[in-house]
Design a protein around this motif. Structure first.
Motif, PDB file in Angstrom:
ATOM      1  N   PRO A   1      41.803  39.193  38.415  1.00 37.99           N
ATOM      2  CA  PRO A   1      41.267  38.226  39.376  1.00 37.99           C
ATOM      3  C   PRO A   1      42.350  37.712  40.332  1.00 37.99           C
ATOM      4  O   PRO A   1      43.548  37.851  40.081  1.00 37.99           O
ATOM      5  N   LEU A   2      41.917  37.103  41.399  1.00 39.43           N
ATOM      6  CA  LEU A   2      42.765  36.613  42.481  1.00 39.43           C
ATOM      7  C   LEU A   2      44.030  35.932  41.963  1.00 39.43           C
ATOM      8  O   LEU A   2      43.969  35.104  41.057  1.00 39.43           O
ATOM      9  N   MET A   3      45.173  36.298  42.563  1.00 33.61           N
ATOM     10  CA  MET A   3      46.456  35.771  42.104  1.00 33.61           C
ATOM     11  C   MET A   3      47.241  35.178  43.272  1.00 33.61           C
ATOM     12  O   MET A   3      48.049  35.845  43.909  1.00 33.61           O
ATOM     13  N   SER A   4      46.988  33.901  43.539  1.00 33.72           N
ATOM     14  CA  SER A   4      47.730  33.171  44.567  1.00 33.72           C
ATOM     15  C   SER A   4      49.120  32.835  44.052  1.00 33.72           C
ATOM     16  O   SER A   4      49.317  32.635  42.855  1.00 33.72           O
ATOM     17  N   VAL A   5      50.069  32.752  44.981  1.00 29.63           N
ATOM     18  CA  VAL A   5      51.462  32.464  44.632  1.00 29.63           C
ATOM     19  C   VAL A   5      51.923  31.228  45.397  1.00 29.63           C
ATOM     20  O   VAL A   5      51.819  31.185  46.622  1.00 29.63           O
ATOM     21  N   GLY A   6      52.409  30.221  44.686  1.00 31.16           N
ATOM     22  CA  GLY A   6      53.094  29.096  45.309  1.00 31.16           C
ATOM     23  C   GLY A   6      52.240  27.973  45.851  1.00 31.16           C
ATOM     24  O   GLY A   6      52.700  26.844  45.921  1.00 31.16           O
ATOM     25  N   ALA A   7      51.021  28.243  46.270  1.00 34.41           N
ATOM     26  CA  ALA A   7      50.175  27.202  46.859  1.00 34.41           C
ATOM     27  C   ALA A   7      48.714  27.647  46.782  1.00 34.41           C
ATOM     28  O   ALA A   7      48.419  28.834  46.649  1.00 34.41           O
ATOM     29  N   VAL A   8      47.810  26.687  46.889  1.00 34.61           N
ATOM     30  CA  VAL A   8      46.394  27.019  46.976  1.00 34.61           C
ATOM     31  C   VAL A   8      46.208  27.905  48.203  1.00 34.61           C
ATOM     32  O   VAL A   8      46.763  27.623  49.271  1.00 34.61           O
ATOM     33  N   SER A   9      45.454  28.988  48.051  1.00 39.03           N
ATOM     34  CA  SER A   9      45.271  29.940  49.150  1.00 39.03           C
ATOM     35  C   SER A   9      43.802  30.322  49.266  1.00 39.03           C
ATOM     36  O   SER A   9      43.116  30.467  48.259  1.00 39.03           O
ATOM     37  N   GLU A  10      43.354  30.493  50.505  1.00 38.98           N
ATOM     38  CA  GLU A  10      41.970  30.891  50.754  1.00 38.98           C
ATOM     39  C   GLU A  10      41.912  32.326  51.257  1.00 38.98           C
ATOM     40  O   GLU A  10      42.796  32.772  51.996  1.00 38.98           O
ATOM     41  N   PHE A  11      40.838  33.013  50.860  1.00 39.68           N
ATOM     42  CA  PHE A  11      40.639  34.419  51.192  1.00 39.68           C
ATOM     43  C   PHE A  11      39.202  34.641  51.631  1.00 39.68           C
ATOM     44  O   PHE A  11      38.281  34.048  51.067  1.00 39.68           O
ATOM     45  N   ILE A  12      39.020  35.497  52.620  1.00 39.37           N
ATOM     46  CA  ILE A  12      37.693  36.029  52.920  1.00 39.37           C
ATOM     47  C   ILE A  12      37.474  37.166  51.927  1.00 39.37           C
ATOM     48  O   ILE A  12      38.317  38.066  51.811  1.00 39.37           O
ATOM     49  N   VAL A  13      36.361  37.118  51.203  1.00 35.94           N
ATOM     50  CA  VAL A  13      36.040  38.144  50.215  1.00 35.94           C
ATOM     51  C   VAL A  13      34.709  38.774  50.601  1.00 35.94           C
ATOM     52  O   VAL A  13      33.715  38.073  50.805  1.00 35.94           O
ATOM     53  N   VAL A  14      34.716  40.094  50.728  1.00 37.41           N
ATOM     54  CA  VAL A  14      33.507  40.850  51.039  1.00 37.41           C
ATOM     55  C   VAL A  14      33.171  41.666  49.803  1.00 37.41           C
ATOM     56  O   VAL A  14      34.002  42.449  49.326  1.00 37.41           O
ATOM     57  N   ASP A  15      31.965  41.439  49.275  1.00 39.05           N
ATOM     58  CA  ASP A  15      31.569  42.204  48.100  1.00 39.05           C
ATOM     59  C   ASP A  15      30.060  42.363  48.027  1.00 39.05           C
ATOM     60  O   ASP A  15      29.336  41.971  48.934  1.00 39.05           O
ATOM     61  N   ARG A  16      29.605  42.932  46.932  1.00 38.74           N
ATOM     62  CA  ARG A  16      28.207  43.281  46.725  1.00 38.74           C
ATOM     63  C   ARG A  16      27.450  42.117  46.102  1.00 38.74           C
ATOM     64  O   ARG A  16      27.966  41.416  45.239  1.00 38.74           O
ATOM     65  N   GLU A  17      26.198  41.977  46.539  1.00 47.92           N
ATOM     66  CA  GLU A  17      25.263  41.055  45.905  1.00 47.92           C
ATOM     67  C   GLU A  17      23.994  41.836  45.612  1.00 47.92           C
ATOM     68  O   GLU A  17      23.592  42.690  46.403  1.00 47.92           O
ATOM     69  N   GLY A  18      23.379  41.547  44.488  1.00 43.68           N
ATOM     70  CA  GLY A  18      22.123  42.212  44.174  1.00 43.68           C
ATOM     71  C   GLY A  18      21.929  42.376  42.685  1.00 43.68           C
ATOM     72  O   GLY A  18      22.774  41.977  41.879  1.00 43.68           O
ATOM     73  N   PRO A  19      20.801  42.977  42.310  1.00 48.31           N
ATOM     74  CA  PRO A  19      20.505  43.154  40.890  1.00 48.31           C
ATOM     75  C   PRO A  19      21.472  44.130  40.224  1.00 48.31           C
ATOM     76  O   PRO A  19      22.103  44.952  40.883  1.00 48.31           O
ATOM     77  N   GLY A  20      21.569  44.013  38.921  1.00 49.31           N
ATOM     78  CA  GLY A  20      22.432  44.894  38.141  1.00 49.31           C
ATOM     79  C   GLY A  20      23.710  44.185  37.737  1.00 49.31           C
ATOM     80  O   GLY A  20      24.130  43.219  38.369  1.00 49.31           O
ATOM     81  N   ASN A  21      24.319  44.665  36.671  1.00 45.89           N
ATOM     82  CA  ASN A  21      25.564  44.080  36.170  1.00 45.89           C
ATOM     83  C   ASN A  21      26.737  44.684  36.934  1.00 45.89           C
ATOM     84  O   ASN A  21      27.079  45.845  36.728  1.00 45.89           O
ATOM     85  N   ASN A  22      27.357  43.889  37.785  1.00 49.56           N
ATOM     86  CA  ASN A  22      28.463  44.371  38.609  1.00 49.56           C
ATOM     87  C   ASN A  22      29.802  43.801  38.152  1.00 49.56           C
ATOM     88  O   ASN A  22      30.728  43.671  38.940  1.00 49.56           O
ATOM     89  N   LEU A  23      29.907  43.434  36.888  1.00 50.65           N
ATOM     90  CA  LEU A  23      31.174  42.924  36.369  1.00 50.65           C
ATOM     91  C   LEU A  23      31.391  43.439  34.956  1.00 50.65           C
ATOM     92  O   LEU A  23      30.540  43.265  34.083  1.00 50.65           O
ATOM     93  N   GLU A  24      32.533  44.091  34.756  1.00 45.21           N
ATOM     94  CA  GLU A  24      32.986  44.476  33.416  1.00 45.21           C
ATOM     95  C   GLU A  24      34.367  43.877  33.225  1.00 45.21           C
ATOM     96  O   GLU A  24      35.192  43.922  34.141  1.00 45.21           O
TER      97      GLU A  24
END
Length: 170
Positions: free
Chosen positions: A128-151
């Motif tokens: 998972p996301l690993m920020s260094v030194g300070a709180v950091s924001e990221f634009i994240v583009v990923d999939r949404e929808g039915p089905g298990n998309n996390l292992e």
């Protein structure tokens, strides 16, 4: 027992087995809008598999990790790619592993400057996301929808990432 990891510079070539590096590549630049805008074209491909799947854009706010940091788990998304592009000019870490029989192998750690993003390919093991030194924001583009998309996978032994700001890494 734990295993020390080294931190590598994030380059297109080194990261290719895991996805794409997203950065302003002069080779992909073209002018648009009457020459007023530089477009860096097709830097990564979004992958969203499965019936009813779509692509969404998010903002993630990552809290800084404390180093040395122990990597004890990895995750992957079997139904879609996932990209992270920083909104601030701050370095961050990218941790990935090759698949070894439906489990992640030894992690690799890349340091991205604040102008580089990544697009993890579908089914690529990553931390998972690993920020260094300070709180950091990221634009994240990923999939949404039915089905298990996390292992998730939890290692029996930790892999330790040294402090990326330490003198040995400069």
């Amino acid at each position: 027992m734990s295993h020390m990891l080294s931190i590598e510079p994030l380059t297109r070539e080194a990261f290719a087995p895991f996805g794409s590096v997203i950065e302003a590549d002069p080779a992909s630049m073209r002018f648009i809008n009457g020459g007023n805008t530089e477009r860096f074209h097709a830097l990564a491909r979004v992958d969203a598999a499965g019936e009813g799947a779509g692509v969404i854009i998010n903002i993630f706010r990552g809290q800084p990790r404390v180093f040395p940091y122990s990597v004890t788990m990895m995750e992957r998304h079997p139904l879609g790619s996932q990209s992270f592009s920083p909104l601030r000019d701050r370095p961050w870490l990218v941790v990935v592993a090759e698949d070894q029989g439906d489990r992640p192998g030894r992690p690799r750690v890349f340091i991205a400057d604040g102008r580089q993003g990544v697009n993890y390919g579908r089914n690529v093991w990553h931390h998972p996301l690993m920020s260094v030194g300070a709180v950091s924001e990221f634009i994240v583009v990923d999939r949404e929808g039915p089905g298990n998309n996390l292992e998730e996978f939890h290692y029996d032994e930790a892999f330790v990432i040294p402090d990326p700001s330490s003198e040995e890494l400069r």
